[in-house]
Design an enzyme around this catalytic site. Structure first.
Site, PDB file in Angstrom:
ATOM      1  N   VAL A  14       0.844  -1.204   0.000  1.00 53.81           N
ATOM      2  CA  VAL A  14       0.000   0.000   0.000  1.00 53.81           C
ATOM      3  C   VAL A  14       0.887   1.264   0.000  1.00 53.81           C
ATOM      4  O   VAL A  14       0.557   2.266  -0.650  1.00 53.81           O
ATOM      5  CB  VAL A  14      -0.975  -0.006   1.208  1.00 53.81           C
ATOM      6  N   GLY A 133     -11.105  -1.029   1.900  1.00 47.07           N
ATOM      7  CA  GLY A 133     -10.150  -0.490   0.925  1.00 47.07           C
ATOM      8  C   GLY A 133     -10.540   0.863   0.388  1.00 47.07           C
ATOM      9  O   GLY A 133     -10.634   1.838   1.134  1.00 47.07           O
ATOM     10  N   GLY A 186      -1.546  -9.263  -4.073  1.00 47.94           N
ATOM     11  CA  GLY A 186      -1.368  -8.258  -3.009  1.00 47.94           C
ATOM     12  C   GLY A 186      -2.631  -7.987  -2.210  1.00 47.94           C
ATOM     13  O   GLY A 186      -2.746  -6.961  -1.560  1.00 47.94           O
ATOM     14  N   GLU A 189      -3.473 -10.522   3.758  1.00 45.70           N
ATOM     15  CA  GLU A 189      -2.669 -10.029   4.877  1.00 45.70           C
ATOM     16  C   GLU A 189      -1.334 -10.768   4.886  1.00 45.70           C
ATOM     17  O   GLU A 189      -1.182 -11.825   4.277  1.00 45.70           O
ATOM     18  CB  GLU A 189      -3.391 -10.302   6.198  1.00 45.70           C
ATOM     19  N   LYS A 204     -12.990  -5.335  10.782  1.00 50.90           N
ATOM     20  CA  LYS A 204     -13.649  -4.264  10.017  1.00 50.90           C
ATOM     21  C   LYS A 204     -15.090  -4.068  10.496  1.00 50.90           C
ATOM     22  O   LYS A 204     -15.582  -2.938  10.570  1.00 50.90           O
ATOM     23  CB  LYS A 204     -13.594  -4.592   8.523  1.00 50.90           C
ATOM     24  N   GLY A 301      -5.874  -4.233  -2.279  1.00 47.46           N
ATOM     25  CA  GLY A 301      -4.970  -3.904  -3.378  1.00 47.46           C
ATOM     26  C   GLY A 301      -4.345  -2.536  -3.141  1.00 47.46           C
ATOM     27  O   GLY A 301      -4.883  -1.709  -2.395  1.00 47.46           O
TER      28      GLY A 301
HETATM   29  N1  HSE Z   1      -6.441  -8.578   3.385  1.00 48.14           N
HETATM   30  C1  HSE Z   1      -7.443  -7.610   3.214  1.00 48.14           C
HETATM   31  C2  HSE Z   1      -8.473  -8.132   2.248  1.00 48.14           C
HETATM   32  C3  HSE Z   1      -6.830  -6.338   2.686  1.00 48.14           C
HETATM   33  O1  HSE Z   1      -8.233  -9.150   1.596  1.00 48.14           O
HETATM   34  O2  HSE Z   1      -9.530  -7.556   2.137  1.00 48.14           O
HETATM   35  C4  HSE Z   1      -7.698  -5.126   2.910  1.00 48.14           C
HETATM   36  O3  HSE Z   1      -7.979  -4.921   4.247  1.00 48.14           O
END
Ligand code: HSE
Length: 427
Positions: A14, A133, A186, A189, A204, A301
């Protein structure tokens, strides 16, 4: 034009996205909001690592003190992960910096402590990128939906899981192959277990709940299941039922209290969330006045997440991030709300029963469902095997999910089934 020196802590996927937006689109921010963002310092564990682009003239080091001591930098982007993430955040807030982070685990697990630290040292803490995101859902709840009581949120909040489920369904990929590809792209985590076991989604959901329902909820109060146990049979069953499987985070008001859970769930194909595919996230919010709304976009991403990070940098520089913190982080009661247990969930349900193919089995199943007040929505029996085994799949109208689980346990105990029955919720 206001010149704004900023810092960056953590230069991974990021971080690369942030640097690349600043390289390509800094002019957009100058024109739109009159802010000239200058990346002055980057702190990274690996200053010498070869990268695809340059550091835009920033001084790169591995010492957080270089950044905290720089009085010209008031706003810092924190993209650190792993065990170092919290000490680095604490160092920044203690130095009075205004911090923007994408680290949802930090906000969900240590939010109270960090917001208090920000308040004590005159800083702030912004976290739009921590949820979904690139989708500006925190801003939407703060601004656009402020005149609503939120009745329910159903959301796809993990891009990795949604990508895996999409590839299993549309391309027939194995779970493991899809996970490796999500890592390569990408999305995942550092430790992808946090994605697939539902923990990332629960983090989240805890943040969304705090904002949407104006309350703090301990992470442990979110019942959390992941997608690791799903297989091709489950995907095929979903299709038979006119659904697809998504990892759904739910925060919903019920008569028994706030229902919070994360679980793989059958989503009917005509539900708006069914159309959210690949690494996209979707947040379906039912406001008391707005009615239902779907927010969707890329939830993982480099570029989408960096887009939310830079929106927060702007919010921080113009003072709006402090407003979010004051509105949502500092003032709410510490006591958690009344929470609904699993038995009180209001949900549709689905089960796949592996049964002996003999008279009375179907009647035995439906009789027990009926005794628990469960109304069947659809039922499907596959052709029996030569060994006399068959599968019966049943989905129900929404009702008390707990009653369904009790009925299924009775059916298993009554000897109609040959192995423990698989159950899923249905939106
Ligand atoms: N690993 C997380 C996902 C990245 O796949 O949504 C964004 O928080």
């Amino acid at each position: 034009m206001r010149i704004c020196p900023i810092g960056l802590v953590g230069w991974g996927t990021v971080g690369d996205g942030v640097v690349s937006i600043l390289r390509q689109d800094a002019a957009v921010l100058r024109e739109r909001v009159g802010l000239d963002l200058r990346l002055k310092r980057i702190v990274t564990r690996t200053p010498g690592r070869a990268r695809s682009g340059d550091a835009l003239g920033a001084v790169v080091s591995d010492r957080i003190e270089d950044l905290t001591a720089d009085a010209e930098i008031t706003t810092v982007i924190h993209l650190a992960n792993g065990p170092a993430a919290k000490p680095l955040m604490v160092a920044l807030l203690t130095a009075g910096k205004r911090v923007v982070t994408g680290n949802k685990a930090l906000i969900a697990e240590h939010g109270d402590e960090l917001f208090a630290l920000a308040q004590k040292h005159g800083g702030s803490l912004a976290f739009e990128a921590a949820v979904a995101g690139g989708i500006p859902v925190i801003a939407a709840l703060r601004d656009g939906l402020v005149a609503n009581r939120i009745n329910a949120i159903h959301a796809i909040l993990n891009g990795t899981c949604n990508f895996i489920l999409t590839m299993m369904e549309t391309k027939g990929w194995d779970y493991a192959v899809a996970l490796v590809e999500a890592q390569r792209l990408g999305y995942a985590e550092l430790d992808p277990t946090l994605d697939v076991d539902g923990t990332d989604t629960a983090h989240k959901l805890a943040i969304l709940t705090r904002i949407a329902f104006a309350c703090r909820v301990p992470l442990t109060s979110i019942r959390t299941e992941g997608i690791q146990h799903l297989n091709a049979d489950d995907i095929a069953s979903a299709r038979t039922m006119g659904c697809r499987i998504k990892l759904i985070a739910t925060a919903a008001q019920t008569p028994a209290g706030l229902d919070l859970h994360v679980a793989p769930t059958l989503v009917p194909l005509d539900h708006p969330l069914a159309a959210v595919m690949r690494n996209f996230n979707g947040i379906y919010i039912n406001g008391s006045n707005s009615g239902p709304q779907l927010f969707t976009g890329q939830g993982a991403g480099a570029a989408p997440t960096a887009s939310a990070i830079l929106a927060d940098v702007v919010d921080t520089l113009i003072g709006r991030a402090e407003q979010t913190a004051a509105q949502f982080a500092f003032v709410h009661p510490a006591e958690p709300p009344a929470l609904a247990g699993e038995a009180d969930e209001v949900t549709g349900s689905w089960a796949r029963f592996h049964v002996h193919d003999r008279p009375g089995v179907l009647a035995g199943i439906t009789e027990r469902l009926s005794r628990h007040g469960i109304s069947v929505l659809s039922i499907h029996q596959g052709l029996p095997t030569s060994a006399g085994a068959a599968t019966v799949e049943i989905s129900t109208h929404p009702g008390r999910g707990g009653a369904f689980l009790l009925a299924v346990a009775e059916i298993d105990r009554a000897g109609f089934t040959t192995r423990p029955t698989t159950c899923l919720r249905r939106l």
